[in-house]
Write an enzyme that holds these catalytic residues in place. Structure first.
Site, PDB file in Angstrom:
ATOM      1  N   ASP A 128     -10.960   3.208   4.217  1.00  0.00           N
ATOM      2  CA  ASP A 128     -11.293   1.787   4.123  1.00  0.00           C
ATOM      3  C   ASP A 128     -12.812   1.596   4.060  1.00  0.00           C
ATOM      4  O   ASP A 128     -13.296   0.522   3.704  1.00  0.00           O
ATOM      5  CB  ASP A 128     -10.783   1.045   5.372  1.00  0.00           C
ATOM      6  CG  ASP A 128      -9.526   0.233   5.121  1.00  0.00           C
ATOM      7  OD1 ASP A 128      -9.345  -0.235   3.983  1.00  0.00           O
ATOM      8  OD2 ASP A 128      -8.736   0.067   6.078  1.00  0.00           O
ATOM      9  N   GLN A 157      -4.543  -1.421   9.725  1.00  0.00           N
ATOM     10  CA  GLN A 157      -4.533  -2.750   9.118  1.00  0.00           C
ATOM     11  C   GLN A 157      -5.176  -3.775  10.061  1.00  0.00           C
ATOM     12  O   GLN A 157      -4.859  -3.829  11.252  1.00  0.00           O
ATOM     13  CB  GLN A 157      -3.082  -3.146   8.787  1.00  0.00           C
ATOM     14  CG  GLN A 157      -2.951  -4.447   8.003  1.00  0.00           C
ATOM     15  CD  GLN A 157      -3.570  -4.410   6.611  1.00  0.00           C
ATOM     16  OE1 GLN A 157      -3.589  -3.363   5.959  1.00  0.00           O
ATOM     17  NE2 GLN A 157      -4.085  -5.529   6.153  1.00  0.00           N
ATOM     18  N   LYS A 203       0.837  -1.206   0.000  1.00  0.00           N
ATOM     19  CA  LYS A 203       0.000   0.000   0.000  1.00  0.00           C
ATOM     20  C   LYS A 203       0.870   1.253   0.000  1.00  0.00           C
ATOM     21  O   LYS A 203       0.613   2.211  -0.730  1.00  0.00           O
ATOM     22  CB  LYS A 203      -0.942  -0.005   1.214  1.00  0.00           C
ATOM     23  CG  LYS A 203      -2.060  -1.043   1.102  1.00  0.00           C
ATOM     24  CD  LYS A 203      -2.830  -1.243   2.403  1.00  0.00           C
ATOM     25  CE  LYS A 203      -3.828  -2.396   2.254  1.00  0.00           C
ATOM     26  NZ  LYS A 203      -4.584  -2.690   3.482  1.00  0.00           N
TER      27      LYS A 203
HETATM   28  N1  GUN Z   1      -7.122  -6.629   6.250  1.00  0.00           N
HETATM   29  C1  GUN Z   1      -7.498  -7.357   5.174  1.00  0.00           C
HETATM   30  N2  GUN Z   1      -8.022  -6.561   4.234  1.00  0.00           N
HETATM   31  C2  GUN Z   1      -7.963  -5.300   4.709  1.00  0.00           C
HETATM   32  C3  GUN Z   1      -8.337  -4.041   4.190  1.00  0.00           C
HETATM   33  O1  GUN Z   1      -8.855  -3.902   3.074  1.00  0.00           O
HETATM   34  N3  GUN Z   1      -8.110  -2.973   4.999  1.00  0.00           N
HETATM   35  C4  GUN Z   1      -7.566  -3.099   6.221  1.00  0.00           C
HETATM   36  N4  GUN Z   1      -7.405  -2.004   6.953  1.00  0.00           N
HETATM   37  N5  GUN Z   1      -7.213  -4.255   6.751  1.00  0.00           N
HETATM   38  C5  GUN Z   1      -7.406  -5.354   5.994  1.00  0.00           C
END
Ligand code: GUN
Length: 294
Positions: A120, A97, A53
């Protein structure tokens, strides 16, 4: 293989080229979109997602601000860091995350994020707005899947869509997006309580496998010509690989690709789209916060 391979990497690159233009426009007005990425603990999959990311942000000229916290970080310390990000004018998007260590209340943490920076789309405010089709941030994986279908020319109007998995991050929001008039599919959501998964999947024009179970969707469940979207990212032990594992999805790819109409690979299908929609949401957040029309 008879199915058309949906190349998520290529489609993601196409969208990122569009996003670069938006970043340039924002920069001309003195705004550099900034994403705060918060990782608690050292889950190897989470580390690799977070790294990807941050790299993607840099590649299109955005900023990212990384906070890595130890596994034993208290909930209060994490909440304080989120509050700082909420106040920081250089931060337009906040990503915590998941999953979080077990001693931390995930719901409390998500609710601490300013909904205007919740790129998100996990806060109750954004999920509620999504349901009501108000301006909001749509969770990145479901958003990316809808975009993949559109850009690959997969017909959704009146299609039967079967979503296998009911997570808050993917299955639930995606089922809701399928209901939108702009998508117009008839949706079934299957989960661990579903009797005879195959009987549902066999009816589907579009199957989205997001259960996190390798090989759950087998070839005998697939209707000829169906579109198969595989969200699974499962690490299965493989001694022939340098890392000792390989990635595989929730679908029997070898079998399914013989009879499906379209199929996404793992990796290189949904994954790159998820990251791209995160960039897109962060750019939108920066524009909204700064009152700039893109
Ligand atoms: N863990 C797995 N997928 C995601 C996501 O799209 N965003 C976040 N913050 N954590 C995750």
């Amino acid at each position: 293989m008879s199915a058309v391979l949906i190349d998520g990497k290529r489609i993601a690159e196409e969208i990122r080229d569009e996003l670069v233009q938006k970043v340039i426009l924002l920069k001309q007005k003195g705004v550099i979109p900034g994403l705060a990425v918060i990782l608690v603990g050292d889950n190897p999959a989470s580390i690799s997602y977070v790294t990807a990311k941050e790299k993607a942000c840099a590649e299109i000229g955005m900023k990212s601000f990384e906070t890595r916290m130890a596994e034993n970080t208290s909930e209060e310390t994490l909440l304080e860091r989120i509050a700082e990000c909420n106040r920081d004018p250089n931060v337009h998007g906040i990503l915590v995350q998941l999953p979080l260590p077990r001693h931390i209340d995930e719901h409390r943490v998500i609710e601490a994020i300013d909904p205007n920076k919740d790129v998100d789309g996990f806060t109750p405010v954004n999920l509620g707005r999504m349901l009501l089709e108000q301006p909001c941030f749509i969770p990145c994986t479901p958003f990316g899947i809808i975009e993949l279908l559109k850009r690959s020319g997969v017909p959704t109007n009146g299609a039967r869509a079967v979503v296998v998995g009911r997570s808050n991050i993917v299955g639930k929001p995606l089922a809701n997006l399928f209901l939108r008039k702009s998508v117009n599919a008839t949706v079934t959501v299957c989960h661990t309580g579903t009797r005879d998964l195959g009987s549902h999947v066999r009816e589907a024009d579009i199957v989205v496998a997001c259960a996190g179970a390798p090989g759950l969707v087998s070839v005998d469940m697939i209707k000829p010509g169906a579109c198969i979207i595989d969200v699974g990212v499962n690490r299965v032990p493989d001694s022939t690989k340098k890392k000792g594992y390989r990635l595989c999805g929730d679908v029997d790819f070898e079998g399914a690709s013989q009879i499906a109409g379209w199929i996404t690979p793992v990796p290189g299908g949904v994954g790159p789209m998820t990251i791209t929609m995160l960039l897109s949401n962060t750019i939108d957040a920066a524009a909204r916060i700064s009152n700039i029309a893109l």
